[in-house]
Design an enzyme around this catalytic site. Structure first.
Site, PDB file in Angstrom:
ATOM      1  N   ASP A 126       0.865  -1.169   0.000  1.00  0.00           N
ATOM      2  CA  ASP A 126       0.000   0.000   0.000  1.00  0.00           C
ATOM      3  C   ASP A 126       0.912   1.232   0.000  1.00  0.00           C
ATOM      4  O   ASP A 126       2.130   1.132   0.146  1.00  0.00           O
ATOM      5  CB  ASP A 126      -0.973  -0.006   1.183  1.00  0.00           C
ATOM      6  CG  ASP A 126      -2.208   0.847   0.871  1.00  0.00           C
ATOM      7  OD1 ASP A 126      -2.160   1.637  -0.094  1.00  0.00           O
ATOM      8  OD2 ASP A 126      -3.216   0.747   1.588  1.00  0.00           O
TER       9      ASP A 126
HETATM   10  C1  BGC Z   1      -4.958   3.257  -0.043  1.00  0.00           C
HETATM   11  C2  BGC Z   1      -5.125   2.260  -1.148  1.00  0.00           C
HETATM   12  C3  BGC Z   1      -4.987   2.934  -2.474  1.00  0.00           C
HETATM   13  C4  BGC Z   1      -3.627   3.594  -2.532  1.00  0.00           C
HETATM   14  C5  BGC Z   1      -3.346   4.275  -3.855  1.00  0.00           C
HETATM   15  C6  BGC Z   1      -3.675   4.073  -0.202  1.00  0.00           C
HETATM   16  O1  BGC Z   1      -3.621   5.111   0.696  1.00  0.00           O
HETATM   17  O2  BGC Z   1      -4.957   2.592   1.206  1.00  0.00           O
HETATM   18  O3  BGC Z   1      -6.358   1.609  -1.007  1.00  0.00           O
HETATM   19  O4  BGC Z   1      -5.150   2.018  -3.511  1.00  0.00           O
HETATM   20  O5  BGC Z   1      -3.549   4.567  -1.510  1.00  0.00           O
HETATM   21  O6  BGC Z   1      -4.117   5.384  -4.031  1.00  0.00           O
END
Ligand code: BGC
Length: 744
Positions: free
Chosen positions: A279
């Site tokens: 993530d």
């Molecule tokens: C979120 C993800 C997301 C990623 C990219 C993160 O902060 O937890 O779910 O896909 O950002 O935007």
């Protein structure tokens, strides 16, 4: 016929294996040409500078890094023009390995569908698959290869802002939805209208302590397997190309550095062949967790644990090569991660044409496809849940003289999009989104006079607008009040400790109701909210969630009966935050409360009922359904046998409608205690007024299985209760049966 189908399936499998073999040969040949730095480049993902979906790292070297072969993927680059520009940079690198473009396409792209939690309320798997299909078609036409969806985190805590992104609290429903969404996004992967799915967040993110985002998770092994993992497995069975790990630690080990989750379960036991992306920054954040001392140690922990790609963490980019040279990371691990990523690039056809998805003509066509809007309106109507409808106030007549439409959300456009709507550059929300006001106007035309007053803001304590709202209400035949949260009060980093209706909105409801007029309340939200006074006093309540671009039309369709509401809650609505976590499939305890008032030495609160305000699976219709004639083909089965369950469902009302018939089981005694009730199947059935249909369900050993006291999956002999109903508390038909297992 069966023979031909089997032969066809076999042919497809053989062809698939042959294609995989060819791809593997190409991947291996490419890998041989790659330097260590180029390999690590494939494991690095940067965000574009225009949109940050996390704390962005300022890096002026991104373009140089792409040309140097140090970047495998970008996120937040939208549109054929920009994806093409960035791909051109990658084509200047030594080996010309194309970039993957990833994006959070969570509930639509330009055409925005209801937030995922709302769609889950439709219990309509085909509609959800279609919404993902359309989102994929639009995103892929805009140069995107990969969506960071579906989010399949089960959550029992409405304080957690990210419940809006998932399918709610139930593992069975969540697993079915996970499957449908992956199928929808991926279609036939490699086609120009498909994107790779990314199942997230692996794992157990929805169990964050206190419902606070990014928080720790401490759950038992059984709960992990029984409640949180099945939707991931289901998404994998649907062919999900990629997984994303999660921000939380799981029982003390950050998911990103968690070998048990990623290597042992996902890539080991489940034999996942795709790749895992971290993530946003979650690799480097292991420093903050206190799991590692430095970013370099974070890179080491993550790669050993099975995280293949580093999203915006800059840990792999700057430390992995050194770790390999120091023999701390075997090159075989790097090769494995690189191969997983390259394989996907080949499967998508990017080596044949890196600009395959960057086609401006297709983009123009798909992003303005009227069929997409039609589908969005359809699923938006299906997502709405009718919570209350005393004296059949709804549906409204189209020939009313005057309607007062009051509330802070009536004339809003962007609000309806909810969190995680894709921010397309230059998009004019006022033109793109049908506001609730416009939806009502479209519906009644000139037949009815519409009065408007805002009343108050969503948040804040200013009541200056109440008088105008009351005056408008007093002149109307009926009042519709649109209130709720703001679109950005749920979503990532939007946890709330107080999930009551914000601001003075409930006071506005009281003031309007005091006029003595008939009132319908619309509640817009990204989570279950608490609105006890409204629920107890207002005769008609419609839960609209956030419905996307066609919100206004869909709401009007339901208000006027052009669509008969069929949504059912995918999450329990608490009476107060003190009940959280609250969920329908709980255990019985040794001292279950015999009724709602008993408190003495029973499992209860002395200051609040145990029951929720609205239960899982609940939702009304403008018609009535009668359940009858339950029959079980057997009341005693052996392991290898199945029970056929039949029942009659009759639409006994005056209008056509859809019912979600829910089948629940209770395993009476187990080697570990079992929930008092568990969803095991459902069917959404459309019936004309007066029509009756026979429904069939099958119960097999799989439906009776659980993780036993040895954490082994299987069924145990004994008695089961079977319950069929319109919600988890509205059980209409009951029977029981016995599973006999002869152990020698
Ligand atoms: C979120 C993800 C997301 C990623 C990219 C993160 O902060 O937890 O779910 O896909 O950002 O935007």
């Amino acid at each position: 016929m069966k023979k031909i189908t089997t032969l066809l399936c076999l042919a497809v499998t053989v062809l698939g294996i042959a294609q995989q073999k060819i791809i593997d040969q190409k991947v291996n040949a490419l890998l041989k040409q790659m330097t260590l730095e180029e390999k690590i480049g494939q494991l690095n993902q940067y965000t574009g500078d225009n949109q940050a979906t996390g704390p962005i790292t300022i890096n002026p070297n991104k373009e140089k890094d792409i040309k140097g072969g140090h970047v495998g993927s970008m996120l937040n680059i939208i549109g054929t023009k920009y994806t093409r520009q960035y791909q051109e940079l990658a084509m200047q690198s030594r080996l010309k390995i194309p970039l993957l473009f990833g994006q959070d396409v969570i509930h639509g792209f330009k055409t925005t569908f209801p937030i995922p939690l709302a769609e889950a309320a439709s219990w309509d798997l085909k509609a959800m698959e279609l919404s993902a299909r359309i989102a994929a078609t639009e995103a892929a036409a805009s140069g995107i290869h990969w969506t960071f969806a579906p989010m399949v985190d089960i959550s029992r805590d409405p304080r957690w802002g990210r419940v809006m992104e998932g399918a709610g609290e139930d593992t069975y429903l969540g697993s079915k939805i996970a499957y449908a969404r992956v199928k929808g996004f991926q279609g036939n992967l490699g086609d120009v209208n498909s994107v790779m799915a990314c199942v997230k967040h692996f794992a157990a993110y929805g169990a964050a302590v206190g419902g606070r985002d990014y928080n720790s998770v401490d759950i038992s092994e059984r709960m992990l397997w029984e409640t949180y993992l099945p939707p991931f497995k289901s998404a994998l069975d649907a062919g999900a190309a990629t997984f994303m790990n999660s921000f939380n630690d799981l029982n003390g080990v950050p998911a990103t550095g968690n070998k048990y989750l990623q290597r042992d379960i996902l890539k080991g036991k489940w034999n996942f062949q795709g790749f895992v992306v971290s993530d946003w920054g979650s690799i480097s954040e292991m420093e903050n967790h206190g799991y590692v001392k430095t970013k370099k140690e974070a890179a080491l922990a993550a790669i050993l644990a099975g995280s293949d790609m580093d999203m915006e963490g800059n840990a792999y980019r700057y430390h992995l090569a050194e770790l390999v040279k120091e023999n701390k990371v075997p090159i075989a691990l790097i090769d494995d991660a690189v191969k997983r990523i390259l394989r996907k690039k080949f499967e998508l056809g990017l080596f044949d044409d890196p600009y395959k998805f960057s086609d401006a003509a297709r983009e123009g066509k798909e992003l303005n496809n009227p069929e997409h809007r039609k589908a969005a309106r359809d699923i938006a109507a299906k997502s709405i849940v009718l919570l209350k409808n005393e004296n059949s106030i709804l549906p409204l007549s189209k020939t009313m003289n005057t309607i007062a439409f009051i509330g802070p959300l009536v004339k809003e456009h962007k609000q309806n999009m909810g969190f995680w709507a894709v921010e397309l550059p230059g998009l004019d929300y006022d033109k793109e989104v049908v506001s609730q006001w416009e939806g009502l106007q479209n519906k009644v035309g000139n037949n009815t006079k519409l009065l408007y007053a805002k009343g108050c803001e969503i948040n804040g304590d200013n009541k200056d607008g109440f008088a105008e709202a009351v005056a408008a209400a007093s002149q109307a035949d009926i009042v519709i009040l649109s209130i709720g949260e703001s679109w950005n009060q749920s979503g990532e980093a939007k946890s709330r400790s107080n999930i009551h209706l914000p601001g003075v909105q409930e006071e506005l409801v009281k003031a309007i109701l005091a006029t003595g007029k008939s009132v319908v309340v619309l509640i817009n939200a990204g989570r279950p909210l608490i609105f006890n006074w409204t629920a107890d006093n207002v005769p008609a309540i419609v839960y609209t969630w956030w419905l996307g671009t066609e919100a206004g039309n869909a709401i009007a369709d339901v208000l006027f009966g052009d669509y008969n509401p069929s949504g059912k809650l995918p999450m329990t609505f608490p009476r107060e935050e003190g009940q959280i976590p609250i969920y329908y499939n709980h255990f019985n305890t040794g001292r279950p409360a015999p009724n709602e008032t008993a408190t003495n030495y029973v499992s209860a609160y002395i200051d609040l009922k145990n029951s929720p305000k609205f239960s899982f699976g609940y939702g009304l219709s403008y018609t009535n359904f009668e359940y009858s004639n339950l029959k079980l083909s057997k009341n005693k089965i052996k392991e290898s046998e199945i029970i056929e369950v039949t029942l009659d469902l009759k639409n006994s009302g005056k209008v056509a409608g859809e019912e979600v018939v829910q089948l629940y089981l209770r395993d009476k005694v187990g080697s570990v205690v079992r929930p008092i009730i568990e969803l095991k199947d459902f069917q959404k059935i459309k019936l004309k007024a007066g029509e009756t249909k026979e429904l069939k369900f099958r119960i097999d050993k799989e439906k009776l299985s659980f993780y036993n006291n040895e954490l082994e999956w299987g069924a145990e002999p004994g008695d089961f209760d079977l319950m069929i109903g319109a919600s988890s508390v509205d059980i209409r038909l009951r029977d029981s049966f016995e599973l006999v297992i002869n152990k020698f």
